[in-house]
Motif scaffolding. Structure first.
Motif, PDB file in Angstrom:
ATOM      1  N   ALA A   1       0.841  -1.194   0.000  1.00 54.59           N
ATOM      2  CA  ALA A   1       0.000   0.000   0.000  1.00 54.59           C
ATOM      3  C   ALA A   1       0.877   1.245   0.000  1.00 54.59           C
ATOM      4  N   MET A   2       0.498   2.230  -0.815  1.00 55.81           N
ATOM      5  CA  MET A   2       1.250   3.469  -0.911  1.00 55.81           C
ATOM      6  C   MET A   2       0.275   4.631  -0.899  1.00 55.81           C
ATOM      7  N   THR A   3       0.563   5.642  -0.077  1.00 63.02           N
ATOM      8  CA  THR A   3      -0.324   6.789   0.010  1.00 63.02           C
ATOM      9  C   THR A   3       0.241   7.994  -0.721  1.00 63.02           C
ATOM     10  N   ALA A   4       1.397   7.848  -1.354  1.00 64.96           N
ATOM     11  CA  ALA A   4       1.990   8.930  -2.133  1.00 64.96           C
ATOM     12  C   ALA A   4       2.491   8.335  -3.440  1.00 64.96           C
ATOM     13  N   PRO A   5       2.764   9.161  -4.434  1.00 63.65           N
ATOM     14  CA  PRO A   5       3.232   8.631  -5.710  1.00 63.65           C
ATOM     15  C   PRO A   5       4.491   7.779  -5.562  1.00 63.65           C
ATOM     16  N   ILE A   6       4.644   6.881  -6.479  1.00 62.94           N
ATOM     17  CA  ILE A   6       5.872   6.108  -6.557  1.00 62.94           C
ATOM     18  C   ILE A   6       6.969   7.028  -7.074  1.00 62.94           C
TER      19      ILE A   6
ATOM     20  N   PRO B   1      -0.158   7.585 -14.623  1.00 65.54           N
ATOM     21  CA  PRO B   1      -0.537   8.135 -13.322  1.00 65.54           C
ATOM     22  C   PRO B   1       0.129   7.396 -12.168  1.00 65.54           C
ATOM     23  N   GLY B   2       0.190   8.056 -11.039  1.00 63.72           N
ATOM     24  CA  GLY B   2       0.655   7.402  -9.820  1.00 63.72           C
ATOM     25  C   GLY B   2       2.143   7.387  -9.630  1.00 63.72           C
ATOM     26  N   LEU B   3       2.886   8.223 -10.393  1.00 64.99           N
ATOM     27  CA  LEU B   3       4.333   8.242 -10.209  1.00 64.99           C
ATOM     28  C   LEU B   3       4.846   9.672 -10.275  1.00 64.99           C
ATOM     29  N   ALA B   4       6.002   9.871  -9.651  1.00 66.65           N
ATOM     30  CA  ALA B   4       6.717  11.132  -9.742  1.00 66.65           C
ATOM     31  C   ALA B   4       8.127  10.806 -10.195  1.00 66.65           C
ATOM     32  N   ALA B   5       8.493  11.232 -11.401  1.00 72.58           N
ATOM     33  CA  ALA B   5       9.803  10.898 -11.972  1.00 72.58           C
ATOM     34  C   ALA B   5      10.799  12.015 -11.695  1.00 72.58           C
ATOM     35  N   ARG B   6      12.031  11.624 -11.425  1.00 74.03           N
ATOM     36  CA  ARG B   6      13.094  12.596 -11.171  1.00 74.03           C
ATOM     37  C   ARG B   6      14.347  12.166 -11.936  1.00 74.03           C
ATOM     38  N   CYS B   7      14.892  13.084 -12.724  1.00 75.66           N
ATOM     39  CA  CYS B   7      16.129  12.825 -13.461  1.00 75.66           C
ATOM     40  C   CYS B   7      17.111  13.932 -13.155  1.00 75.66           C
TER      41      CYS B   7
ATOM     42  N   ASP C   1      10.195  14.282  -0.835  1.00 74.12           N
ATOM     43  CA  ASP C   1       8.951  14.843  -1.370  1.00 74.12           C
ATOM     44  C   ASP C   1       7.730  13.980  -1.047  1.00 74.12           C
ATOM     45  N   GLY C   2       7.934  12.841  -0.389  1.00 75.13           N
ATOM     46  CA  GLY C   2       6.802  12.031   0.042  1.00 75.13           C
ATOM     47  C   GLY C   2       6.613  10.708  -0.656  1.00 75.13           C
ATOM     48  N   ALA C   3       7.513  10.331  -1.548  1.00 76.93           N
ATOM     49  CA  ALA C   3       7.378   9.026  -2.205  1.00 76.93           C
ATOM     50  C   ALA C   3       7.478   7.916  -1.167  1.00 76.93           C
ATOM     51  N   ARG C   4       6.655   6.879  -1.329  1.00 75.51           N
ATOM     52  CA  ARG C   4       6.639   5.757  -0.392  1.00 75.51           C
ATOM     53  C   ARG C   4       7.212   4.485  -1.001  1.00 75.51           C
ATOM     54  N   ALA C   5       7.676   4.572  -2.248  1.00 75.05           N
ATOM     55  CA  ALA C   5       8.325   3.445  -2.923  1.00 75.05           C
ATOM     56  C   ALA C   5       9.220   4.016  -4.001  1.00 75.05           C
ATOM     57  N   LEU C   6      10.262   3.261  -4.372  1.00 74.62           N
ATOM     58  CA  LEU C   6      11.207   3.734  -5.374  1.00 74.62           C
ATOM     59  C   LEU C   6      11.331   2.722  -6.508  1.00 74.62           C
ATOM     60  N   VAL C   7      11.421   3.255  -7.718  1.00 76.48           N
ATOM     61  CA  VAL C   7      11.649   2.438  -8.908  1.00 76.48           C
ATOM     62  C   VAL C   7      12.800   3.040  -9.694  1.00 76.48           C
TER      63      VAL C   7
ATOM     64  N   ALA D   1       5.518   0.427 -18.708  1.00 73.21           N
ATOM     65  CA  ALA D   1       5.342   1.198 -17.480  1.00 73.21           C
ATOM     66  C   ALA D   1       3.939   1.106 -16.882  1.00 73.21           C
ATOM     67  N   PRO D   2       2.867   1.180 -17.683  1.00 74.70           N
ATOM     68  CA  PRO D   2       1.542   1.106 -17.057  1.00 74.70           C
ATOM     69  C   PRO D   2       1.302  -0.198 -16.296  1.00 74.70           C
ATOM     70  N   VAL D   3       1.982  -1.280 -16.690  1.00 80.91           N
ATOM     71  CA  VAL D   3       1.820  -2.553 -15.976  1.00 80.91           C
ATOM     72  C   VAL D   3       2.412  -2.441 -14.575  1.00 80.91           C
ATOM     73  N   VAL D   4       3.568  -1.772 -14.494  1.00 79.22           N
ATOM     74  CA  VAL D   4       4.247  -1.632 -13.199  1.00 79.22           C
ATOM     75  C   VAL D   4       3.534  -0.601 -12.317  1.00 79.22           C
ATOM     76  N   PHE D   5       3.211   0.538 -12.909  1.00 86.85           N
ATOM     77  CA  PHE D   5       2.678   1.645 -12.114  1.00 86.85           C
ATOM     78  C   PHE D   5       1.159   1.666 -12.059  1.00 86.85           C
ATOM     79  N   GLY D   6       0.518   0.862 -12.908  1.00 83.70           N
ATOM     80  CA  GLY D   6      -0.934   0.858 -12.919  1.00 83.70           C
ATOM     81  C   GLY D   6      -1.561  -0.251 -12.128  1.00 83.70           C
ATOM     82  N   ALA D   7      -0.729  -1.124 -11.556  1.00 84.51           N
ATOM     83  CA  ALA D   7      -1.267  -2.224 -10.750  1.00 84.51           C
ATOM     84  C   ALA D   7      -1.940  -1.677  -9.499  1.00 84.51           C
ATOM     85  N   ASP D   8      -2.881  -2.450  -8.987  1.00 83.79           N
ATOM     86  CA  ASP D   8      -3.590  -2.054  -7.757  1.00 83.79           C
ATOM     87  C   ASP D   8      -2.587  -1.988  -6.607  1.00 83.79           C
ATOM     88  N   ARG D   9      -2.453  -0.813  -5.998  1.00 82.97           N
ATOM     89  CA  ARG D   9      -1.506  -0.650  -4.896  1.00 82.97           C
ATOM     90  C   ARG D   9      -2.228  -0.373  -3.580  1.00 82.97           C
ATOM     91  N   THR D  10      -3.444  -0.880  -3.482  1.00 87.38           N
ATOM     92  CA  THR D  10      -4.218  -0.640  -2.257  1.00 87.38           C
ATOM     93  C   THR D  10      -4.257  -1.856  -1.345  1.00 87.38           C
TER      94      THR D  10
END
Length: 240
Positions: A11-16, A33-39, A57-63, A230-239
């Motif tokens: 479960a994640m309450t902030a973007p990946i 949706p559901g991610l915050a990318a940083r380069c 910044d509040g991310a609760r998981a890292l990819v 990417a949508p498969v990884v980031f679009g899965a149910d994370r609840t």
């Protein structure tokens, strides 16, 4: 027959938080949706800084996401690598396992219209592996199927922070492709392309043009595959 549904990722309450080394990789992930990318640019130091900033910044998981180099000769441009673990090239006994529940959920959700996800180990390297001989030697010594320059740094940050960690990489240069040393000069420090430098390199050495065009095409193939996976990884149910 086991009818238990596949487990959901944590479960994640902030973007990946997604770390990339190239700005083109961020573009490939845009719109998901559901991610915050940083380069902040390629390499482990910048990847570590980007990962720490995402957590702040509040991310609760890292990819760690982006393109990679193939070490397994069976991998072609666009092959999708979802490794179960990451190996430190500079200390092969140091490894990081990705989040098993999240990984299993992504594998279960993988659509049949995508190439099968490759789950072999990924090698994290502080520097590029450019020669065919070097790639083959790493594969033989470690069993890794691919290599990149950011995932081991992101793995260290995730482990220290106690947050779920995953890797999504797609192959650009294969095990039998040479990455010439001058290729690094066509990137700016922030991971954006340096078109002017690319033109200068080609004018100074016209024999470089075929290699640059080939690598550009293969990188584009890898980034298209990244956008599709990417949508498969980031679009899965994370609840769950």
């Amino acid at each position: 027959m086991d009818t238990t549904p596949p487990a959901s990722p944590p479960a994640m309450t902030a973007p990946i938080g997604v770390v990339t080394g190239l700005t083109s990789e961020v573009r490939a992930l845009s719109g998901v949706p559901g991610l915050a990318a940083r380069c902040l640019g390629p390499g482990p130091d910048k990847a570590e800084a980007a990962a720490r900033a995402l957590l702040a910044d509040g991310a609760r998981a890292l990819v760690s996401a982006g393109i990679c180099g193939g070490l397994d000769p069976a991998l072609v441009p666009g092959s999708i690598v979802l490794p179960a673990r990451v190996i430190n090239r500079h200390n092969p006994e140091q490894t990081w396992m990705v989040d098993a529940v999240w990984h299993a959920a992504v594998m279960a959700a993988a659509p049949t219209d995508l190439p099968p996800f490759q789950t072999g180990a990924l090698m994290g390297s502080d520097r590029a592996v450019g020669s065919v001989e070097g790639k083959h030697a790493l594969a033989a010594r470690t069993g890794a199927v691919a290599v990149d320059m950011e995932s081991h740094a992101v793995a260290r940050v995730a482990e220290a922070a106690g947050v779920p960690f995953l890797v999504l990489r797609t192959v650009a240069d294969t095990a039998n492709d040479v990455l010439p040393p001058w290729i690094a000069g066509v990137l700016n420090r922030d991971g954006s392309p340096n078109a002017a430098m690319a033109v200068r390199r080609m004018l100074a050495g016209p024999w470089r043009v075929p290699a640059l065009v080939r690598l550009a095409r293969r990188s584009a193939t890898a980034e298209r595959a990244l956008g599709r996976a990417a949508p498969v990884v980031f679009g899965a149910d994370r609840t769950g």
